[in-house]
Design an enzyme around this catalytic site. Structure first.
Site, PDB file in Angstrom:
ATOM      1  N   HIS A 192       8.995 -30.514   9.743  1.00 39.49           N
ATOM      2  CA  HIS A 192       8.732 -29.674   9.734  1.00 39.49           C
ATOM      3  C   HIS A 192       6.974 -29.819   8.216  1.00 39.49           C
ATOM      4  O   HIS A 192       6.650 -29.164   8.486  1.00 39.49           O
ATOM      5  CB  HIS A 192       8.537 -28.503   9.226  1.00 39.49           C
ATOM      6  CG  HIS A 192      10.240 -28.170  10.220  1.00 39.49           C
ATOM      7  ND1 HIS A 192       9.722 -27.720  11.421  1.00 39.49           N
ATOM      8  CD2 HIS A 192      11.887 -28.238  10.548  1.00 39.49           C
ATOM      9  CE1 HIS A 192      10.956 -27.630  12.209  1.00 39.49           C
ATOM     10  NE2 HIS A 192      12.481 -28.470  11.712  1.00 39.49           N
ATOM     11  N   HIS A 217      11.396 -23.619   8.998  1.00 42.42           N
ATOM     12  CA  HIS A 217      10.635 -24.408   9.066  1.00 42.42           C
ATOM     13  C   HIS A 217       8.897 -24.212   9.485  1.00 42.42           C
ATOM     14  O   HIS A 217       7.894 -25.391   9.281  1.00 42.42           O
ATOM     15  CB  HIS A 217      10.300 -24.436  11.670  1.00 42.42           C
ATOM     16  CG  HIS A 217      11.182 -24.446  12.100  1.00 42.42           C
ATOM     17  ND1 HIS A 217      12.013 -24.410  13.697  1.00 42.42           N
ATOM     18  CD2 HIS A 217      12.377 -25.309  11.734  1.00 42.42           C
ATOM     19  CE1 HIS A 217      12.620 -24.447  13.636  1.00 42.42           C
ATOM     20  NE2 HIS A 217      13.768 -25.340  12.662  1.00 42.42           N
ATOM     21  N   THR A 261       2.981  -1.463   9.038  1.00 46.88           N
ATOM     22  CA  THR A 261       2.898  -2.393  10.244  1.00 46.88           C
ATOM     23  C   THR A 261       3.085  -4.199   9.682  1.00 46.88           C
ATOM     24  O   THR A 261       4.495  -4.679  10.590  1.00 46.88           O
ATOM     25  CB  THR A 261       1.813  -2.803  11.272  1.00 46.88           C
ATOM     26  OG1 THR A 261       0.899  -3.379  10.526  1.00 46.88           O
ATOM     27  CG2 THR A 261       1.666  -1.535  12.080  1.00 46.88           C
ATOM     28  N   ASP A 313       0.989  -1.309  -0.007  1.00 44.60           N
ATOM     29  CA  ASP A 313       0.060   0.226  -0.059  1.00 44.60           C
ATOM     30  C   ASP A 313       0.626   1.700  -0.056  1.00 44.60           C
ATOM     31  O   ASP A 313       2.431   1.078  -0.294  1.00 44.60           O
ATOM     32  CB  ASP A 313      -1.320   0.181   0.693  1.00 44.60           C
ATOM     33  CG  ASP A 313      -0.189  -0.098   2.521  1.00 44.60           C
ATOM     34  OD1 ASP A 313       0.734   0.551   2.306  1.00 44.60           O
ATOM     35  OD2 ASP A 313      -0.700  -0.110   3.866  1.00 44.60           O
ATOM     36  N   CYS A 368       3.011  -3.416   4.012  1.00 49.89           N
ATOM     37  CA  CYS A 368       2.520  -1.965   4.334  1.00 49.89           C
ATOM     38  C   CYS A 368       3.736  -0.907   5.665  1.00 49.89           C
ATOM     39  O   CYS A 368       3.916  -1.744   6.147  1.00 49.89           O
ATOM     40  CB  CYS A 368       1.031  -2.419   5.068  1.00 49.89           C
ATOM     41  SG  CYS A 368       0.652  -3.807   6.325  1.00 49.89           S
TER      42      CYS A 368
HETATM   43  C1  RB5 Z   1      -2.165   2.349   5.937  1.00 52.09           C
HETATM   44  O1  RB5 Z   1      -2.161   3.788   6.829  1.00 52.09           O
HETATM   45  C2  RB5 Z   1      -1.935   1.573   7.809  1.00 52.09           C
HETATM   46  O2  RB5 Z   1      -2.985   1.510   7.981  1.00 52.09           O
HETATM   47  C3  RB5 Z   1      -1.525   0.129   6.933  1.00 52.09           C
HETATM   48  O3  RB5 Z   1      -0.120   0.253   5.787  1.00 52.09           O
HETATM   49  C4  RB5 Z   1      -1.115  -1.018   7.376  1.00 52.09           C
HETATM   50  O4  RB5 Z   1      -0.250  -0.510   8.833  1.00 52.09           O
HETATM   51  C5  RB5 Z   1      -2.033  -1.960   7.902  1.00 52.09           C
HETATM   52  O5  RB5 Z   1      -2.026  -2.706   8.981  1.00 52.09           O
END
Ligand code: RB5
Length: 157
Positions: A133, A98, A67, A8, A65
């Site tokens: 595994h 694994h 996080t 994203d 993305c």
């Molecule tokens: C975008 O602001 C953020 O929510 C997205 O990149 C991500 O971290 C979602 O899990």
């Protein structure tokens, strides 16, 4: 190896760095976007990459993305996808050895560019150990089939 990659807006810049490593490692890739830093919805891009891995169009995928959590949630809905969120090196190595992880997920707002590149290098060069595994992965397949066939209330006791 043919790889699907997607992000994203929060992973857009890191996607460019990851593509450079794929080139360095000699892997071909399909870039499913996003193609600009404007805000988009991560499920749209997570779906494209995960579907490509799930149906066997590509061997592996990389998703980024902010996080890495949203993309992981999306990716692991797909049959046969084993997506691993790795924001450090040990997990990147172990999820290949694994878990035979087939999608690498990175948090573009959590780690820096150099660490991300190193994670990608390790993830693509570490083989699956198989052995004990493999039987665990077979159990995951069975759970996937069971959940697909059964209404969720019946699996929840
Ligand atoms: C975008 O602001 C953020 O929510 C997205 O990149 C991500 O971290 C979602 O899990």
């Amino acid at each position: 190896m043919l790889v699907a990659i997607g992000s994203d807006h929060a992973g857009f810049e890191m996607k460019i760095d990851v593509i450079a490593i794929l080139d360095e490692l000699g892997h071909e890739y399909i870039d499913y976007g996003t193609d600009a830093p404007q805000s988009v919805d991560y499920p749209d891009f997570g779906e494209k990459v995960s579907a490509a891995v799930s149906c066997g169009k590509v061997e592996r995928g990389v998703l980024i993305c902010g996080t890495g959590i949203g993309m992981s949630i999306v990716a692991n809905k797909f049959p046969g996808v084993r997506a691993a969120l790795c924001n450090e090196l040990f997990s990147a190595k172990m999820c290949r050895m694994h878990n035979d992880a087939n999608i690498l997920v990175l948090g573009g707002r959590i780690i820096g560019k150099d660490l991300a590149k190193e994670i990608v290098r390790i993830w693509f060069t570490t083989p699956f150990e198989s052995g004990r595994h493999l039987s665990r992965l077979r159990k995951i397949c069975l759970i996937e089939q069971k959940v697909a066939k059964t209404k969720i209330e019946k699996t929840c006791s």
